[in-house]
Design a protein around this motif. Structure first.
Motif, short mmCIF file in Angstrom:
data_model
loop_
_atom_site.label_atom_id
_atom_site.label_comp_id
_atom_site.label_asym_id
_atom_site.label_seq_id
_atom_site.Cartn_x
_atom_site.Cartn_y
_atom_site.Cartn_z
N MET A 1 0.83 -1.22 0.00
CA MET A 1 0.00 0.00 0.00
C MET A 1 0.86 1.26 0.00
O MET A 1 0.33 2.35 -0.13
CB MET A 1 -0.92 0.02 1.22
CG MET A 1 -2.02 -1.02 1.22
SD MET A 1 -3.25 -0.75 -0.07
CE MET A 1 -4.50 0.20 0.77
N GLN A 2 2.19 1.09 0.12
CA GLN A 2 3.05 2.27 0.22
C GLN A 2 2.97 3.16 -1.03
O GLN A 2 2.85 4.38 -0.94
CB GLN A 2 4.49 1.82 0.41
CG GLN A 2 5.11 2.41 1.65
CD GLN A 2 6.46 1.77 1.91
OE1 GLN A 2 6.84 0.76 1.32
NE2 GLN A 2 7.20 2.38 2.81
N ALA B 1 0.80 7.80 -4.21
CA ALA B 1 -0.04 8.32 -5.30
C ALA B 1 -1.16 9.19 -4.73
O ALA B 1 -1.49 10.24 -5.28
CB ALA B 1 -0.63 7.15 -6.09
N ARG B 2 -1.72 8.73 -3.61
CA ARG B 2 -2.79 9.50 -2.95
C ARG B 2 -2.29 10.88 -2.54
O ARG B 2 -2.94 11.89 -2.81
CB ARG B 2 -3.29 8.71 -1.73
CG ARG B 2 -4.41 9.36 -0.99
CD ARG B 2 -4.91 8.44 0.12
NE ARG B 2 -6.03 9.04 0.80
CZ ARG B 2 -5.92 9.85 1.84
NH1 ARG B 2 -4.73 10.15 2.32
NH2 ARG B 2 -7.00 10.37 2.38
N SER B 3 -1.09 10.92 -1.94
CA SER B 3 -0.51 12.21 -1.51
C SER B 3 -0.30 13.12 -2.71
O SER B 3 -0.60 14.32 -2.66
CB SER B 3 0.83 12.02 -0.82
OG SER B 3 0.69 11.16 0.24
N ALA B 4 0.22 12.54 -3.82
CA ALA B 4 0.47 13.35 -5.02
C ALA B 4 -0.84 13.92 -5.55
O ALA B 4 -0.91 15.11 -5.91
CB ALA B 4 1.15 12.50 -6.08
N ASP C 1 -9.89 7.56 -1.48
CA ASP C 1 -9.86 6.40 -0.57
C ASP C 1 -8.99 5.32 -1.18
O ASP C 1 -8.94 5.18 -2.41
CB ASP C 1 -11.27 5.82 -0.41
CG ASP C 1 -12.14 6.68 0.48
OD1 ASP C 1 -11.59 7.51 1.22
OD2 ASP C 1 -13.36 6.50 0.41
N LEU C 2 -8.35 4.53 -0.35
CA LEU C 2 -7.52 3.42 -0.84
C LEU C 2 -8.13 2.09 -0.44
O LEU C 2 -8.79 1.99 0.60
CB LEU C 2 -6.10 3.52 -0.27
CG LEU C 2 -5.33 4.79 -0.55
CD1 LEU C 2 -3.95 4.73 0.10
CD2 LEU C 2 -5.18 5.03 -2.05
N LEU C 3 -7.86 1.09 -1.26
CA LEU C 3 -8.38 -0.26 -0.99
C LEU C 3 -7.42 -1.27 -1.57
O LEU C 3 -6.99 -1.11 -2.71
CB LEU C 3 -9.75 -0.39 -1.68
CG LEU C 3 -10.51 -1.67 -1.50
CD1 LEU C 3 -11.15 -1.72 -0.13
CD2 LEU C 3 -11.61 -1.75 -2.56
N HIS C 4 -7.08 -2.29 -0.80
CA HIS C 4 -6.17 -3.31 -1.32
C HIS C 4 -6.94 -4.35 -2.12
O HIS C 4 -7.95 -4.86 -1.65
CB HIS C 4 -5.42 -3.99 -0.17
CG HIS C 4 -4.39 -4.95 -0.67
ND1 HIS C 4 -4.63 -6.29 -0.78
CD2 HIS C 4 -3.14 -4.74 -1.15
CE1 HIS C 4 -3.56 -6.88 -1.30
NE2 HIS C 4 -2.64 -5.96 -1.52
N LEU C 5 -6.46 -4.64 -3.33
CA LEU C 5 -7.14 -5.62 -4.18
C LEU C 5 -6.14 -6.32 -5.08
O LEU C 5 -5.43 -5.69 -5.85
CB LEU C 5 -8.20 -4.89 -5.03
CG LEU C 5 -8.75 -5.59 -6.28
CD1 LEU C 5 -9.45 -6.88 -5.93
CD2 LEU C 5 -9.76 -4.67 -6.98
#
Ligand SMILES: NC(=O)C1=CN([C@@H]2O[C@H](COP(=O)(O)OP(=O)(O)OC[C@H]3O[C@@H](n4cnc5c(N)ncnc54)[C@H](OP(=O)(O)O)[C@@H]3O)[C@@H](O)[C@H]2O)C=CC1
Ligand SMILES: CC(C)=CCC[C@@H](C)[C@H]1CC[C@H]2C3=C(CC[C@]12C)[C@@]1(C)CCC(=O)[C@@H](C)[C@@H]1CC3
Length: 304
Positions: free
Chosen positions: A1-2, A7-10, A21-25
């Motif tokens: 998830m790092q 990418a979210r911060s950018a 929102d992030l989700l692991h898949l």
């Protein structure tokens, strides 16, 4: 998830008002797809766009002899645009007993769509699916008798051809329920996938040649930004205006201008409908195997 966090911060830096929102898949694992879909259904009650971009090309082998032969043939432009006859891959079985390329590039996405149907198929609201396919998709690489491509050496081409057909089948079956599916090809882009074919230093050395080739094919988009042109273009279109039988190509001219162009796909209705039913059958088998495995695990857990 790092990397997802980065990418979210950018994204938040360039668009501070956005909500990300992030989700692991892991689309290559049925268990992971089902768990992620559960989480999506718990978090949201509607999906506007679902971009199915994840894809792999493991252990690619370049046929150097075919490349040099193609270089001096009349087919040279097509060879650079589609890589026809140039690439083979070695595929493995995944933990669900499926061919890994098929599972990752097609079946995982199919299962996700099936799970998310309640959020995607709302008659009063249009939802959009966009598949990242490829100009490497080829009918002759695909066989209805071997949809996972267990017996061939072009699983990538086969899986992308299957995604083109699945998109057509989804449009036929689900347009009336407000779900629209499209297919894009980003062109040749320098990413981890291409660095797996030839090392990055080689690509850097031949970059001037690549810019030269771009003048003749326009399919050498080269950067992820250029490759995303068709994704962005599709986002701006009305779904009803799109052609379900077209693949939308990101193209970059010799002068660096980006544009999107539809090309008819070499697919037929009957075959795409057959693939859809084969996938529904396989889904039943995979779900059954998973629930048996989970029941076994639970029983073992209780015994310990
Ligand atoms: N590069 C090119 O020239 C072309 C690429 N394409 C297609 O574009 C798409 C993106 O590839 P590209 O960016 O080039 O290649 P990369 O290898 O750089 O990226 C692949 C992407 O797919 C994700 N992914 C791979 N396996 C899984 C999995 N099991 N579960 C979830 N996500 C997964 C990766 O996630 P993570 O980073 O977390 O591993 C990554 O985001 C693919 O579908 C590819 O086939 C099509 C035509 C040309
Ligand atoms: C450019 C030169 C001088 C050499 C490179 C030769 C090949 C490695 C290269 C030619 C066409 C390329 C290509 C792809 C990979 C690299 C090539 C075979 C793809 C198959 C990559 C993934 C895709 O999905 C396709 C759209 C690409 C088609 C072109």
């Amino acid at each position: 998830m790092q990397r997802a966090e980065a990418a979210r911060s950018a994204l938040l830096t360039s668009h501070p008002d956005a909500h990300v929102d992030l989700l692991h898949l892991d689309v290559g694992s049925a268990q992971s797809v089902l768990a992620a879909a559960q989480e999506v259904k718990a978090r949201y009650n509607r999906i506007d766009f679902l971009y199915l971009n994840a894809g792999i090309m493991p252990n690619p082998q370049l046929n150097v002899k075919a490349f040099f032969k193609g270089l001096f043939s009349r087919n040279v432009i097509n060879m650079f645009a589609t890589a026809e006859g140039l690439l083979t891959q070695q595929d493995l079985l995944n933990s669900d007993g499926l061919q890994e390329v098929f599972a990752t590039n097609l079946f995982g996405h199919f299962l996700l769509i099936r799970e998310l149907e309640p959020l995607l198929c709302e008659a009063d609201h249009a939802s959009r699916i966009v598949w990242t396919s490829s100009s490497n998709a080829r009918r002759s690489a695909f066989s209805m008798e071997d949809i996972q491509h267990r017996n061939g050496t072009e699983p990538y081409s086969s899986s992308k051809y299957a995604s083109d057909m699945l998109s057509l089948a989804l449009n036929r079956d689900k347009n009336s329920q407000g779900l629209f599916s499209s297919v894009i090809c980003p062109g040749l882009v320098m990413t981890n996938l291409t660095y797996g074919i030839l090392p990055s230093f080689f690509w850097t050395i031949i970059m001037p040649i690549m810019w030269l080739i771009r003048i003749f094919t326009n399919t050498f988009t080269l950067t992820p930004y250029n490759g995303a042109e068709a994704l962005h273009w599709l986002f701006l279109q009305k779904p009803e205006s799109l052609d379900p039988r077209a693949k939308y190509h990101s193209l970059t001219s010799g002068l660096g201008t980006n544009y999107t162009q539809p090309h008819p796909m070499d697919i037929d209705e009957g075959m795409s409908e057959d693939l859809y039913s084969e996938l529904l059958d396989l889904e039943k088998v995979v779900r059954k195997t998973l629930s048996e495995r989970n029941a076994d695990k639970e029983a073992n857990g209780q015994r310990e």
